[in-house]
Design a protein around this motif. Structure first.
Motif, short mmCIF file in Angstrom:
data_model
loop_
_atom_site.label_atom_id
_atom_site.label_comp_id
_atom_site.label_asym_id
_atom_site.label_seq_id
_atom_site.Cartn_x
_atom_site.Cartn_y
_atom_site.Cartn_z
N ASN A 152 0.86 -1.17 0.00
CA ASN A 152 0.00 0.00 0.00
C ASN A 152 0.91 1.23 0.00
N TYR A 153 0.98 1.88 -1.14
CA TYR A 153 1.89 3.01 -1.33
C TYR A 153 1.27 4.24 -0.67
N THR A 154 2.00 4.83 0.28
CA THR A 154 1.41 5.79 1.20
C THR A 154 2.03 7.18 1.06
N ASN A 155 1.16 8.21 1.07
CA ASN A 155 1.65 9.58 1.17
C ASN A 155 0.66 10.39 2.00
N LEU A 156 0.99 10.54 3.27
CA LEU A 156 0.15 11.30 4.20
C LEU A 156 0.86 12.57 4.67
N ASN A 157 1.74 13.06 3.82
CA ASN A 157 2.45 14.31 4.09
C ASN A 157 1.43 15.45 4.18
N ASN A 158 1.44 16.17 5.28
CA ASN A 158 0.41 17.20 5.48
C ASN A 158 0.76 18.54 4.83
N ILE A 159 1.93 18.64 4.19
CA ILE A 159 2.27 19.89 3.51
C ILE A 159 2.56 19.65 2.03
N ILE A 160 2.12 18.53 1.51
CA ILE A 160 2.36 18.22 0.11
C ILE A 160 1.47 19.11 -0.78
N THR A 161 2.04 19.55 -1.90
CA THR A 161 1.27 20.35 -2.85
C THR A 161 0.53 19.45 -3.82
N GLU A 162 -0.42 20.04 -4.56
CA GLU A 162 -1.17 19.24 -5.53
C GLU A 162 -0.27 18.69 -6.62
N SER A 163 0.68 19.48 -7.07
CA SER A 163 1.58 19.00 -8.13
C SER A 163 2.44 17.85 -7.62
N GLU A 164 2.85 17.92 -6.37
CA GLU A 164 3.63 16.82 -5.79
C GLU A 164 2.77 15.57 -5.63
N MET A 165 1.52 15.74 -5.27
CA MET A 165 0.62 14.60 -5.18
C MET A 165 0.39 13.97 -6.54
N ARG A 166 0.28 14.78 -7.55
CA ARG A 166 0.12 14.23 -8.91
C ARG A 166 1.34 13.39 -9.30
N GLU A 167 2.52 13.85 -8.93
CA GLU A 167 3.74 13.07 -9.20
C GLU A 167 3.71 11.74 -8.47
N PHE A 168 3.27 11.78 -7.22
CA PHE A 168 3.13 10.55 -6.43
C PHE A 168 2.17 9.58 -7.10
N LEU A 169 1.05 10.06 -7.57
CA LEU A 169 0.05 9.21 -8.21
C LEU A 169 0.54 8.66 -9.54
N GLU A 170 1.35 9.42 -10.24
CA GLU A 170 1.95 8.91 -11.48
C GLU A 170 2.89 7.75 -11.18
N LYS A 171 3.64 7.86 -10.11
CA LYS A 171 4.52 6.77 -9.70
C LYS A 171 3.71 5.53 -9.34
N ALA A 172 2.58 5.76 -8.66
CA ALA A 172 1.70 4.64 -8.30
C ALA A 172 1.19 3.94 -9.55
N LYS A 173 0.79 4.71 -10.54
CA LYS A 173 0.29 4.13 -11.80
C LYS A 173 1.39 3.36 -12.53
N GLU A 174 2.60 3.88 -12.48
CA GLU A 174 3.72 3.23 -13.17
C GLU A 174 3.93 1.80 -12.69
N LEU A 175 3.78 1.60 -11.38
CA LEU A 175 4.10 0.28 -10.80
C LEU A 175 2.87 -0.50 -10.36
N ASN A 176 1.69 0.12 -10.39
CA ASN A 176 0.43 -0.59 -10.14
C ASN A 176 0.39 -1.25 -8.76
N PHE A 177 0.49 -0.44 -7.72
CA PHE A 177 0.43 -0.94 -6.35
C PHE A 177 -0.96 -1.45 -6.01
N HIS A 178 -1.04 -2.18 -4.90
CA HIS A 178 -2.36 -2.63 -4.44
C HIS A 178 -3.26 -1.43 -4.18
#
Length: 244
Positions: A16-42
């Protein structure tokens, strides 16, 4: 024994790929989600702020979206937690992670804990409910009792950490897994926090965790993928007959 991970795709399906950073920006979250899509986590686990974005970005994948309730301290009252759960359900969350009220646990107010978890499970229906018990803050007997409460009340998983404080040694985690399996044998286990490389993830899975939660999921799978796919061994030629 070593957990029999056959390839990087299977490994990603156990994280379960996790990002609960409370100061993350939307663009940084989009990057995180792109990484999730690349590797297809649970799944990805994100704050309620980014649930809608995650659902949109991952809509064409099999990746589940998880989020948190009563995070990270768990001391909200039950109606507040139930309201959080219902709000997340309306946003399309697939997996719900609620932090256990540790004050009630330490005071051994098990009926209050059971009632809260039952109400949470009723609120989310057939969606997955995980109870975060923050094992690093507990004695062994308290971990046992928390696990029994979670299983008795209908939760699907015990999760061992919010990620803020977590066991950082394999032997601590193995002890926790053994306690949960002994006292709540039907509930599933997610080891979370401090799992930051493939070796540790493999040890955790070998020890009996059903899944791993990590904010280093991308790095773990990429390192394993590089090891498996870029390490080539050319065997020496052999003959099957004895030379004269």
């Amino acid at each position: 024994m070593v957990y029999n991970i056959k390839n990087s795709k299977q490994l990603a399906s156990l994280i379960n790929y996790t990002n609960l950073n409370n100061i993350i920006t939307e663009s940084e979250m989009r990057e995180f989600l792109e990484k999730a899509k690349e590797l297809n986590f649970h799944s990805v686990v994100v704050s309620p702020t980014y649930v809608c974005l995650a659902k949109e970005e991952l809509k064409d994948t099999d990746i589940k979206v998880g989020s948190v309730i009563g995070f990270p301290l768990g001391f909200e009252d039950t109606p507040s937690k139930v309201a959080e759960a219902k709000a997340l359900l309306d946003k399309g969350v697939d997996e719900f992670e609620v932090v256990l009220n540790l004050s009630h646990l330490k005071d051994e107010k098990y009926e209050l804990l059971e009632d809260e978890i039952r109400q949470m499970k009723e609120a989310v229906g057939d969606k997955l409910l995980k109870v975060i018990v923050e094992t690093k803050a507990l004695e062994d007997y308290q971990i046992a009792n928390a696990s029994k409460v979670a299983e008795k009340s209908g939760a699907d998983y015990v999760k061992t950490s919010t990620g803020f404080v977590s066991p950082n040694h394999i032997f601590e985690n193995v002890n926790i897994i053994n306690i949960i399996q002994k006292h709540a044998p039907k509930i599933k286990i997610e080891i979370s926090g401090g799992v930051d490389d493939y070796k540790f993830a493999n040890q955790i899975l070998t020890a009996g965790s059903d899944i791993v939660g990590s904010d280093q999921g991308y790095e773990i799978v990429k390192a394993y993928k590089e090891l498996r796919e870029n390490t080539q061994v050319t065997p020496k030629p052999i003959t099957l007959t004895k030379k004269d």
